[in-house]
Design an enzyme around this catalytic site. Structure first.
Site, PDB file in Angstrom:
ATOM      1  N   LYS A 145      37.527  63.931  67.859  1.00 56.65           N
ATOM      2  CA  LYS A 145      37.029  65.109  66.890  1.00 56.65           C
ATOM      3  C   LYS A 145      37.661  64.706  65.983  1.00 56.65           C
ATOM      4  CE  LYS A 145      38.325  69.374  68.844  1.00 56.65           C
ATOM      5  NZ  LYS A 145      39.717  68.365  70.269  1.00 56.65           N
TER       6      LYS A 145
ATOM      7  N   ARG B 117      38.515  78.713  70.145  1.00 56.31           N
ATOM      8  CA  ARG B 117      38.893  77.679  71.401  1.00 56.31           C
ATOM      9  C   ARG B 117      38.624  78.858  72.363  1.00 56.31           C
ATOM     10  NH1 ARG B 117      41.776  73.713  69.447  1.00 56.31           N
ATOM     11  NH2 ARG B 117      43.369  73.003  70.547  1.00 56.31           N
TER      12      ARG B 117
ATOM     13  N   ARG C 293      47.529  57.711  71.045  1.00 54.82           N
ATOM     14  CA  ARG C 293      47.743  58.194  69.862  1.00 54.82           C
ATOM     15  C   ARG C 293      48.630  58.098  68.814  1.00 54.82           C
ATOM     16  NH1 ARG C 293      44.171  63.347  69.472  1.00 54.82           N
ATOM     17  NH2 ARG C 293      45.889  64.449  70.351  1.00 54.82           N
TER      18      ARG C 293
ATOM     19  N   ARG D 180      52.650  62.751  68.227  1.00 56.77           N
ATOM     20  CA  ARG D 180      52.571  64.769  67.943  1.00 56.77           C
ATOM     21  C   ARG D 180      53.385  64.973  68.860  1.00 56.77           C
ATOM     22  NH1 ARG D 180      46.783  67.078  67.528  1.00 56.77           N
ATOM     23  NH2 ARG D 180      47.650  68.253  68.806  1.00 56.77           N
TER      24      ARG D 180
ATOM     25  N   ARG E  24      47.567  71.280  78.293  1.00 53.13           N
ATOM     26  CA  ARG E  24      45.910  71.809  77.359  1.00 53.13           C
ATOM     27  C   ARG E  24      44.204  71.576  77.928  1.00 53.13           C
ATOM     28  NH1 ARG E  24      48.334  66.960  73.349  1.00 53.13           N
ATOM     29  NH2 ARG E  24      45.828  67.234  71.529  1.00 53.13           N
TER      30      ARG E  24
HETATM   31  P1  AMP Z   1      45.143  70.595  68.442  1.00 49.96           P
HETATM   32  O1  AMP Z   1      45.437  69.524  67.446  1.00 49.96           O
HETATM   33  O2  AMP Z   1      43.342  71.484  68.430  1.00 49.96           O
HETATM   34  O3  AMP Z   1      44.616  70.078  69.568  1.00 49.96           O
HETATM   35  O4  AMP Z   1      45.531  71.669  68.529  1.00 49.96           O
HETATM   36  C1  AMP Z   1      47.246  71.644  69.091  1.00 49.96           C
HETATM   37  C2  AMP Z   1      47.324  72.873  69.577  1.00 49.96           C
HETATM   38  O5  AMP Z   1      47.506  74.119  68.329  1.00 49.96           O
HETATM   39  C3  AMP Z   1      47.547  73.101  70.602  1.00 49.96           C
HETATM   40  O6  AMP Z   1      47.206  72.906  71.970  1.00 49.96           O
HETATM   41  C4  AMP Z   1      47.063  75.134  70.398  1.00 49.96           C
HETATM   42  O7  AMP Z   1      48.559  75.312  71.455  1.00 49.96           O
HETATM   43  C5  AMP Z   1      47.500  75.112  68.838  1.00 49.96           C
HETATM   44  N1  AMP Z   1      45.998  75.867  68.542  1.00 49.96           N
HETATM   45  C6  AMP Z   1      45.318  75.357  67.848  1.00 49.96           C
HETATM   46  N2  AMP Z   1      44.083  76.049  67.382  1.00 49.96           N
HETATM   47  C7  AMP Z   1      44.057  76.847  67.794  1.00 49.96           C
HETATM   48  C8  AMP Z   1      42.910  77.461  68.561  1.00 49.96           C
HETATM   49  N3  AMP Z   1      42.150  77.940  67.844  1.00 49.96           N
HETATM   50  N4  AMP Z   1      43.643  79.093  69.009  1.00 49.96           N
HETATM   51  C9  AMP Z   1      44.732  78.366  69.739  1.00 49.96           C
HETATM   52  N5  AMP Z   1      45.553  78.066  69.593  1.00 49.96           N
HETATM   53  C10 AMP Z   1      45.274  76.668  68.610  1.00 49.96           C
END
Ligand code: AMP
Length: 223
Positions: A14, A89, A128, A162, A173
């Site tokens: 994404k 989410r 990554r 990360r 996740r």
């Molecule tokens: P991502 O980079 O989108 O994989 O997000 C990394 C982490 O940020 C996730 O595992 C959540 O802990 C938090 N996070 C990101 N976006 C959201 C969201 N829309 N709602 C809740 N937690 C989020």
């Protein structure tokens, strides 16, 4: 004007595709994950609160991410549209988003659902890394550096992983993702907004499809 959501598991590409599509359509990308990581890095109040959820792979509370989105979509650079990556989410975030957009006379136009099976995802995520200087994205299995230890784009030799890209957090996740995504895709399918994307395909193949669908929307809507 075109308002786009990217749904899909971590590691489905994404972030990479959001950058390509955003450049093509000349609209910004909004990533709640990136915004939260910046808060954690700055050790802000939000960052301190969110850190525990993020390192364990759980969702941070809805009101935190809803506020991030609310502040962001009303900024000037979003006037021709936006791509949201990582939000919503869950259904409650999706409903809040619809309400929020209604109050500013806007709506979601397209939801791309990135589909990839879990085996590929684990490899994609654990491999990554990104350039510390320019943010260019790499993967030690799929997109390696042309010259060992040197960023292809800016020649920097400093890279980042990360904190939540380790095997245990990735599992949580993915579990969280599978727990909520079925309802979300149903929600957007019902509203005729959902497009399935076979995200196992190559980066150029996927981006071509995203661009084609988006451009078609824009031409049909006289934008
Ligand atoms: P991502 O980079 O989108 O994989 O997000 C990394 C982490 O940020 C996730 O595992 C959540 O802990 C938090 N996070 C990101 N976006 C959201 C969201 N829309 N709602 C809740 N937690 C989020």
């Amino acid at each position: 004007m075109i308002n786009v959501i990217f749904l899909g598991p971590p590691g489905s590409g994404k972030g990479t595709q959001a950058t390509i599509l955003a450049n093509n359509l000349e609209i910004p990308t909004i990533s709640t994950g990136d915004a939260l990581r910046r808060e954690v890095e700055n050790e802000s109040e939000i960052g301190k609160m969110a850190k525990g959820y993020m390192t364990s792979g759980q969702l941070v509370p809805d009101e935190v991410v809803i506020n991030i989105i609310k502040n962001r979509i009303t900024q000037e650079d979003c006037s021709n549209g936006f791509i949201v990556d990582g939000f919503p989410r869950n259904i409650s975030q999706a409903k809040s988003f619809d309400q929020m957009l209604k109050t500013v006379n806007r709506k979601i136009d397209i939801v791309f659902n990135f589909e990839v099976n879990d085996d590929i995802l684990v490899k994609r995520i654990s491999g990554r890394f990104s350039c510390k200087e320019c943010g260019a994205l790499y993967n030690r299995y799929f997109k390696t550096l042309k010259k060992e230890g040197v960023c292809d784009s800016c020649n920097s030799s400093q890279f980042l992983n990360r904190a939540d890209d380790n095997e245990n957090t990735v599992k949580s996740r993915l579990e969280v993702f599978h727990g909520f995504n079925g309802d979300l895709t149903k929600y957007y399918k019902k509203n005729n907004l959902l497009y399935s994307i076979d995200a196992v395909q190559s980066v150029p193949f996927v981006s071509e499809r995203l661009i084609e669908i988006s451009k078609k929307f824009l031409s049909l809507n006289n934008n």
